[in-house]
Enzyme design. Structure first.
Site, PDB file in Angstrom:
ATOM      1  N   SER A 263       8.164  12.017   0.209  1.00 44.49           N
ATOM      2  CA  SER A 263       7.553  12.087  -0.983  1.00 44.49           C
ATOM      3  C   SER A 263       8.854  12.274  -2.043  1.00 44.49           C
ATOM      4  O   SER A 263       8.426  12.469  -3.160  1.00 44.49           O
ATOM      5  CB  SER A 263       6.482  13.409  -1.124  1.00 44.49           C
TER       6      SER A 263
ATOM      7  N   LYS B  97      -1.771 -17.075 -34.105  1.00 45.21           N
ATOM      8  CA  LYS B  97      -2.350 -15.834 -33.594  1.00 45.21           C
ATOM      9  C   LYS B  97      -1.746 -14.649 -33.986  1.00 45.21           C
ATOM     10  O   LYS B  97      -0.446 -14.714 -33.837  1.00 45.21           O
ATOM     11  CB  LYS B  97      -2.462 -15.957 -32.188  1.00 45.21           C
TER      12      LYS B  97
ATOM     13  N   ASN C  24      -2.304 -11.018 -31.975  1.00 43.41           N
ATOM     14  CA  ASN C  24      -2.952 -10.400 -30.938  1.00 43.41           C
ATOM     15  C   ASN C  24      -2.976  -8.765 -30.807  1.00 43.41           C
ATOM     16  O   ASN C  24      -2.040  -8.214 -31.005  1.00 43.41           O
ATOM     17  CB  ASN C  24      -2.802 -10.833 -29.451  1.00 43.41           C
TER      18      ASN C  24
ATOM     19  N   GLU D  81      -5.887  -3.496 -26.789  1.00 48.09           N
ATOM     20  CA  GLU D  81      -6.234  -3.916 -25.422  1.00 48.09           C
ATOM     21  C   GLU D  81      -5.851  -3.449 -24.378  1.00 48.09           C
ATOM     22  O   GLU D  81      -6.440  -3.334 -23.352  1.00 48.09           O
ATOM     23  CB  GLU D  81      -5.978  -5.749 -25.392  1.00 48.09           C
TER      24      GLU D  81
ATOM     25  N   GLN E  84      -0.418  15.160  -0.197  1.00 48.53           N
ATOM     26  CA  GLN E  84       0.903  14.606  -0.828  1.00 48.53           C
ATOM     27  C   GLN E  84       0.667  13.365  -1.642  1.00 48.53           C
ATOM     28  O   GLN E  84       1.494  13.038  -2.618  1.00 48.53           O
ATOM     29  CB  GLN E  84       1.857  14.192   0.402  1.00 48.53           C
TER      30      GLN E  84
HETATM   31  N1  ARG Z   1       5.721  17.084   0.382  1.00 45.44           N
HETATM   32  C1  ARG Z   1       4.375  17.782   0.691  1.00 45.44           C
HETATM   33  C2  ARG Z   1       3.316  17.572  -0.251  1.00 45.44           C
HETATM   34  O1  ARG Z   1       3.503  17.077  -1.209  1.00 45.44           O
HETATM   35  C3  ARG Z   1       4.752  19.243   0.703  1.00 45.44           C
HETATM   36  C4  ARG Z   1       3.990  20.258   1.544  1.00 45.44           C
HETATM   37  C5  ARG Z   1       4.445  19.727   2.940  1.00 45.44           C
HETATM   38  N2  ARG Z   1       3.920  20.614   3.901  1.00 45.44           N
HETATM   39  C6  ARG Z   1       3.609  20.310   5.283  1.00 45.44           C
HETATM   40  N3  ARG Z   1       3.357  21.016   6.158  1.00 45.44           N
HETATM   41  N4  ARG Z   1       3.880  19.199   5.578  1.00 45.44           N
HETATM   42  O2  ARG Z   1       2.178  17.925  -0.001  1.00 45.44           O
END
Ligand code: ARG
Length: 475
Positions: free
Chosen positions: A41, A301, A303, A308, A340
């Site tokens: 992430s 035109k 717009n 929009e 996540q």
């Molecule tokens: N990147 C994870 C999230 O956004 C953090 C928590 C992850 N925890 C775990 N036990 N994998 O939720």
């Protein structure tokens, strides 16, 4: 002894790499490259970095105060984290996909910098309560920005309402001319909607503003922690009182997205009106050129792109709300990796909303009003027909009869291609002999407006009073 992993074929997939991640000790093979990418992430949660550091410093201070780690460790952690924050802000921090998320990236860098003290930071804590804390800290600041943006837009609407406190326009129901209103009154309707939006974000902020830390992974921690101290350091109003709930629910984020959806709904309606009003068929208003674009093929035109797009982006925010509700609905307690997925919809909701509010406040300042066209539209639509009926009621006629009489008079005026106020007195008297000379005062647009002189009504004096009240609330 390590339990055999039934899915594992380590011979074929390469050797065990214990240093691969912070949790790899339990595994027989490294995570597949695609899975690493899929589960990471860090691309999007790095924007939580400053809040992650803020939370970590508060946590470390508490661990020190409770004698869980030494004060030397606390000092080293604080120093290390402040340096990391500077590195991040300077764009010098190297974010590594291998380290999955913002939390592990920062923790690894801290350990590289300060050694064992860095490894002690995660005592009595889990990424589960850590991420919930980070999101809440971020959302608290973001809520304040949204509230400020809403107020700025209210002021810009009030300014436009002020100079149009007695500008006549047709009020519509079913998009048919109904009764005359002032443009100022019409704009104040949106000021009211935004006022409730401010209330919603202010109220939701109290539920955001609770501390999850201490919940650890899900059940709390066996260390003698002091959650109230962390809550106080971070400016939370209290702690989340159930550890399972603290790490698993994202209702506060859903509420925020719902409140954002409602703001977008309000702005989408105003956008729809601006689009109609700026069309040459209406020609009630002109939107400043800087908010419009031309056509590459049709030279005539102009717009209304911004309204929009606001209307279009409203759908996008609704999508995020649906995504978050759906994300939550099937999850057993407590934390699941599904959560996540809360971040991208939430971040995009906030980004979309904040920029929309900013652009809207500016766009309303760039509206020019074509008062003559508004007035003419009200004049042509028999907007004072209800006023004539009310006049007859005041002369003793039952309302239902008055309604019928006026309907006949309107039909006659339609045939004659004139407004009710243009019919001669003698003609009006053929429909109702009670009508006398004083009728023309109520048949005029101004007479109609002035007569609705109570709180919430469209009379110019009421519009002025409403603007003053709204300004007082805004401070
Ligand atoms: N990147 C994870 C999230 O956004 C953090 C928590 C992850 N925890 C775990 N036990 N994998 O939720």
């Amino acid at each position: 002894m390590k339990a055999p992993n039934p899915d594992n074929s380590s011979a074929a997939t390469g050797s065990l790499n214990k240093k691969d991640t912070s949790w790899s000790g339990r595994f027989n093979e490294p995570v597949a490259a695609l899975v690493k990418k899929y589960t990471a992430s860090v691309y999007f949660d790095q924007r939580l970095a400053a809040f992650d550091i803020q939370g970590s410093i508060a946590h470390a201070q508490m661990l020190g105060a409770q004698n869980i780690i030494s004060m030397d460790d606390v000092i080293a952690i604080e120093k290390g984290l402040s340096e990391i924050l500077q590195e991040i802000e300077a764009g010098q921090f190297e974010w590594l996909l291998d380290l999955e998320d913002v939390h592990l990236n920062i923790e690894k860098r801290l350990t590289d910098k300060i050694g064992d003290a860095g490894k002690r930071l995660h005592t009595g804590r889990s990424r589960n309560d850590q991420v919930a804390t980070d999101v809440r800290l971020w959302l608290r600041v973001t809520s304040d920005q949204v509230i400020a943006g809403l107020k700025k837009l209210q002021i810009s609407l009030l300014d436009l309402a002020e100079v149009n406190f007695d500008t006549v326009m047709p009020g519509f129901t079913h998009l048919q001319v109904a009764q005359p209103v002032t443009f100022g009154h019409h704009l104040l309707a949106y000021v009211e909607m935004l006022k409730r939006d401010v209330e919603r974000f202010t109220d939701g902020r109290h539920r955001i503003n609770r501390l999850p830390l201490g919940a650890a992974a899900l059940a709390g921690t066996s260390y003698l922690i002091n959650r109230e101290m962390v809550a106080k350091t971070l400016g939370f109003e209290g702690v989340c009182e159930n550890s399972l709930d603290a790490v698993s629910d994202r209702d506060f984020a859903i509420e925020f997205t719902f409140a954002a959806s409602l703001v977008m709904t309000h702005l989408s309606r105003l956008s729809e009106e601006l689009i109609l009003w700026s069309s040459p068929r209406f020609a009630f208003v002109d939107i400043a050129d800087r908010f419009c674009t031309g056509s590459s093929i049709m030279p005539q035109k102009k717009n209304p792109d911004v309204p929009e797009l606001v209307r279009g982006k409203t759908g996008r925010v609704y999508g995020h709300l649906t995504a978050l509700l759906t994300l939550m609905k099937g999850q057993p307690l407590a934390y699941n990796k599904d959560n996540q997925e809360d971040k991208e919809p939430l971040f995009d909701t906030a980004d979309t909303l904040l920029v929309t509010l900013e652009i809207y406040a500016d766009m309303m300042r760039g509206i020019t009003v074509n008062k003559e066209n508004m007035r003419q539209a009200a004049f042509e639509g028999f907007a004072t027909a209800t006023d004539l009926a009310d006049y007859l009621v005041k002369k003793g006629m039952p309302f239902r009869d008055a309604h019928e009489v006026v309907a006949l008079a309107v039909r006659h005026a339609v045939d004659e291609k004139v407004d009710l106020s243009e019919l001669p007195l003698a003609t009006l008297q053929q429909f109702a002999p009670q009508i006398t000379d004083d009728v023309f005062a109520v048949l005029t647009l101004e007479g109609s407006l002035q007569s609705r002189n109570h709180i919430g009504g469209t009379a110019p004096a009421q519009v002025k009073a409403a603007i003053a009240r709204a300004r007082k609330v805004l401070g």
